[in-house]
Design a protein around this motif. Structure first.
Motif, PDB file in Angstrom:
ATOM      1  N   PRO A 195      52.651  34.757  35.283  1.00 22.42           N
ATOM      2  CA  PRO A 195      51.920  33.481  35.353  1.00 22.42           C
ATOM      3  C   PRO A 195      50.721  33.515  36.290  1.00 22.42           C
ATOM      4  O   PRO A 195      49.880  32.607  36.248  1.00 22.42           O
ATOM      5  CB  PRO A 195      52.986  32.492  35.869  1.00 22.42           C
ATOM      6  N   ILE A 196      50.629  34.548  37.112  1.00 23.43           N
ATOM      7  CA  ILE A 196      49.473  34.674  37.996  1.00 23.43           C
ATOM      8  C   ILE A 196      48.297  35.310  37.276  1.00 23.43           C
ATOM      9  O   ILE A 196      47.176  34.809  37.326  1.00 23.43           O
ATOM     10  CB  ILE A 196      49.831  35.509  39.253  1.00 23.43           C
ATOM     11  N   ILE A 197      48.569  36.424  36.576  1.00 26.90           N
ATOM     12  CA  ILE A 197      47.450  37.158  35.978  1.00 26.90           C
ATOM     13  C   ILE A 197      47.180  36.789  34.519  1.00 26.90           C
ATOM     14  O   ILE A 197      46.052  36.966  34.039  1.00 26.90           O
ATOM     15  CB  ILE A 197      47.656  38.687  36.098  1.00 26.90           C
ATOM     16  N   PHE A 198      48.193  36.286  33.798  1.00 28.09           N
ATOM     17  CA  PHE A 198      47.995  36.026  32.371  1.00 28.09           C
ATOM     18  C   PHE A 198      46.922  34.969  32.104  1.00 28.09           C
ATOM     19  O   PHE A 198      46.101  35.145  31.193  1.00 28.09           O
ATOM     20  CB  PHE A 198      49.310  35.623  31.706  1.00 28.09           C
ATOM     21  N   PRO A 199      46.885  33.850  32.868  1.00 29.97           N
ATOM     22  CA  PRO A 199      45.798  32.881  32.630  1.00 29.97           C
ATOM     23  C   PRO A 199      44.414  33.489  32.835  1.00 29.97           C
ATOM     24  O   PRO A 199      43.464  33.137  32.119  1.00 29.97           O
ATOM     25  CB  PRO A 199      46.086  31.784  33.660  1.00 29.97           C
ATOM     26  N   ILE A 200      44.295  34.389  33.804  1.00 34.94           N
ATOM     27  CA  ILE A 200      43.001  35.042  34.044  1.00 34.94           C
ATOM     28  C   ILE A 200      42.650  35.941  32.863  1.00 34.94           C
ATOM     29  O   ILE A 200      41.491  35.974  32.409  1.00 34.94           O
ATOM     30  CB  ILE A 200      43.046  35.861  35.352  1.00 34.94           C
ATOM     31  N   ILE A 201      43.641  36.685  32.368  1.00 31.86           N
ATOM     32  CA  ILE A 201      43.424  37.533  31.196  1.00 31.86           C
ATOM     33  C   ILE A 201      42.951  36.694  30.016  1.00 31.86           C
ATOM     34  O   ILE A 201      41.998  37.066  29.308  1.00 31.86           O
ATOM     35  CB  ILE A 201      44.719  38.303  30.846  1.00 31.86           C
ATOM     36  N   GLN A 202      43.586  35.558  29.799  1.00 33.15           N
ATOM     37  CA  GLN A 202      43.219  34.680  28.693  1.00 33.15           C
ATOM     38  C   GLN A 202      41.781  34.185  28.832  1.00 33.15           C
ATOM     39  O   GLN A 202      41.029  34.147  27.847  1.00 33.15           O
ATOM     40  CB  GLN A 202      44.165  33.486  28.622  1.00 33.15           C
ATOM     41  N   VAL A 203      41.395  33.813  30.045  1.00 29.54           N
ATOM     42  CA  VAL A 203      40.040  33.310  30.279  1.00 29.54           C
ATOM     43  C   VAL A 203      39.003  34.387  29.983  1.00 29.54           C
ATOM     44  O   VAL A 203      37.984  34.134  29.329  1.00 29.54           O
ATOM     45  CB  VAL A 203      39.887  32.793  31.729  1.00 29.54           C
ATOM     46  N   VAL A 204      39.257  35.602  30.470  1.00 28.98           N
ATOM     47  CA  VAL A 204      38.291  36.697  30.265  1.00 28.98           C
ATOM     48  C   VAL A 204      38.194  37.051  28.779  1.00 28.98           C
ATOM     49  O   VAL A 204      37.081  37.235  28.251  1.00 28.98           O
ATOM     50  CB  VAL A 204      38.688  37.942  31.088  1.00 28.98           C
ATOM     51  N   VAL A 205      39.347  37.130  28.098  1.00 29.30           N
ATOM     52  CA  VAL A 205      39.332  37.439  26.666  1.00 29.30           C
ATOM     53  C   VAL A 205      38.579  36.351  25.898  1.00 29.30           C
ATOM     54  O   VAL A 205      37.757  36.648  25.020  1.00 29.30           O
ATOM     55  CB  VAL A 205      40.767  37.596  26.115  1.00 29.30           C
ATOM     56  N   GLN A 206      38.837  35.090  26.232  1.00 30.90           N
ATOM     57  CA  GLN A 206      38.152  33.995  25.550  1.00 30.90           C
ATOM     58  C   GLN A 206      36.655  34.037  25.800  1.00 30.90           C
ATOM     59  O   GLN A 206      35.847  33.764  24.897  1.00 30.90           O
ATOM     60  CB  GLN A 206      38.724  32.654  26.030  1.00 30.90           C
ATOM     61  N   TRP A 207      36.277  34.395  27.011  1.00 28.05           N
ATOM     62  CA  TRP A 207      34.852  34.526  27.325  1.00 28.05           C
ATOM     63  C   TRP A 207      34.198  35.602  26.469  1.00 28.05           C
ATOM     64  O   TRP A 207      33.104  35.398  25.927  1.00 28.05           O
ATOM     65  CB  TRP A 207      34.699  34.853  28.812  1.00 28.05           C
ATOM     66  N   LEU A 208      34.867  36.739  26.314  1.00 27.18           N
ATOM     67  CA  LEU A 208      34.333  37.825  25.505  1.00 27.18           C
ATOM     68  C   LEU A 208      34.246  37.415  24.034  1.00 27.18           C
ATOM     69  O   LEU A 208      33.259  37.722  23.361  1.00 27.18           O
ATOM     70  CB  LEU A 208      35.214  39.069  25.653  1.00 27.18           C
ATOM     71  N   VAL A 209      35.275  36.746  23.552  1.00 27.47           N
ATOM     72  CA  VAL A 209      35.287  36.299  22.154  1.00 27.47           C
ATOM     73  C   VAL A 209      34.135  35.321  21.905  1.00 27.47           C
ATOM     74  O   VAL A 209      33.408  35.436  20.918  1.00 27.47           O
ATOM     75  CB  VAL A 209      36.638  35.640  21.808  1.00 27.47           C
ATOM     76  N   THR A 210      33.975  34.353  22.810  1.00 26.57           N
ATOM     77  CA  THR A 210      32.929  33.336  22.653  1.00 26.57           C
ATOM     78  C   THR A 210      31.540  33.947  22.738  1.00 26.57           C
ATOM     79  O   THR A 210      30.632  33.608  21.968  1.00 26.57           O
ATOM     80  CB  THR A 210      33.075  32.246  23.739  1.00 26.57           C
ATOM     81  N   LEU A 211      31.366  34.877  23.659  1.00 26.74           N
ATOM     82  CA  LEU A 211      30.043  35.435  23.918  1.00 26.74           C
ATOM     83  C   LEU A 211      29.608  36.462  22.872  1.00 26.74           C
ATOM     84  O   LEU A 211      28.433  36.521  22.497  1.00 26.74           O
ATOM     85  CB  LEU A 211      30.027  36.087  25.299  1.00 26.74           C
ATOM     86  N   PHE A 212      30.565  37.264  22.369  1.00 28.43           N
ATOM     87  CA  PHE A 212      30.178  38.397  21.522  1.00 28.43           C
ATOM     88  C   PHE A 212      30.692  38.334  20.082  1.00 28.43           C
ATOM     89  O   PHE A 212      30.154  39.028  19.216  1.00 28.43           O
ATOM     90  CB  PHE A 212      30.660  39.703  22.147  1.00 28.43           C
ATOM     91  N   ILE A 213      31.733  37.552  19.804  1.00 28.68           N
ATOM     92  CA  ILE A 213      32.349  37.628  18.487  1.00 28.68           C
ATOM     93  C   ILE A 213      32.091  36.381  17.640  1.00 28.68           C
ATOM     94  O   ILE A 213      31.751  36.493  16.459  1.00 28.68           O
ATOM     95  CB  ILE A 213      33.870  37.875  18.618  1.00 28.68           C
ATOM     96  N   LEU A 214      32.270  35.198  18.222  1.00 30.00           N
ATOM     97  CA  LEU A 214      32.119  33.979  17.428  1.00 30.00           C
ATOM     98  C   LEU A 214      30.668  33.685  17.083  1.00 30.00           C
ATOM     99  O   LEU A 214      29.757  34.069  17.803  1.00 30.00           O
ATOM    100  CB  LEU A 214      32.713  32.796  18.214  1.00 30.00           C
TER     101      LEU A 214
END
Length: 214
Positions: A195-214
């Motif tokens: 629960p400490i690192i997973f939210p951060i992982i989700q945020v970074v992945v979402q940032w990459l998806v939004t910036l480069f994929i969508l």
């Protein structure tokens, strides 16, 4: 999970994982050499040859077991690159850059795989082999980056924190290093780390998806 799915999972994750751990360790060695420590260079560890960095357990056994157990992602590690911090020109300050180089390499690779995901999406659509590999590359590198930046010695994040703390506090903080791996294993086994690192992982992945994929 049938044999075909296991083979596909291993195939999809193998290349991203191999590059993620290889470039992570090579980046540490390269940064150390730039700041004055030749240890990794003399031992041939500043190399993109995966054979120089493979750890039998972390690079082969653990990822294979995770694939067989259908964990949803595959994780692993390589042999740590040896760094003699006393050889750095400014050990306390330079240690920050040497430690951050590995996670930094993972961030660069995560961006690369995000761009590849966009290309794969245009050429083959969702579900194509290259799309799945690109998504695996994003996951592996973001997980490695965030996990290694956790501020606990001997992880990279612990080294960064030690370098940022005032000398007296850093000296006290460094005393926990002999127990760091036991603490880390305890956090993992008890589920407290997720629960400490997973939210951060989700945020970074979402940032990459939004910036480069969508």
């Amino acid at each position: 999970m049938d044999f075909g799915q296991i083979v596909q999972s291993i195939t999809v994750y193998a290349l991203p994982l191999l590059f993620a751990i290889t470039l992570h360790e090579a980046a540490h060695g390269y940064a150390a050499r730039k700041f004055g420590d030749q240890t990794a260079f003399m031992l041939g560890r500043i190399s993109l040859n995966p054979a120089k960095h493979i750890d039998p357990v972390g690079t082969i056994v653990v990822p294979l077991a995770m694939a067989l157990l259908n964990t949803g992602f595959i994780f692993g590690w390589a042999k740590p690159v040896p760094v003699n911090f006393n050889n750095l020109r400014n050990p306390k300050k330079d240690m920050i850059w040497v430690a951050a180089a590995g996670p930094g390499a993972n961030l660069v690779m995560a961006v690369f795989w995000a761009i590849m995901a966009r290309v794969a999406l245009e050429l083959g659509g969702f579900g194509s082999f290259w799309w799945l590999m690109a998504i695996a590359g994003i996951q592996v590198n973001v997980i490695l980056m965030v996990f290694n930046l956790f501020p606990l010695l001997p992880l990279d994040g612990g080294r960064v924190l030690s370098g940022l703390l005032p000398p007296k506090l850093a000296w006290e903080y460094n005393k926990i290093e002999p127990y760091g791996m036991f603490i880390l294993i305890g956090l993992i086994v008890t589920g407290l780390l997720t629960p400490i690192i997973f939210p951060i992982i989700q945020v970074v992945v979402q940032w990459l998806v939004t910036l480069f994929i969508l």
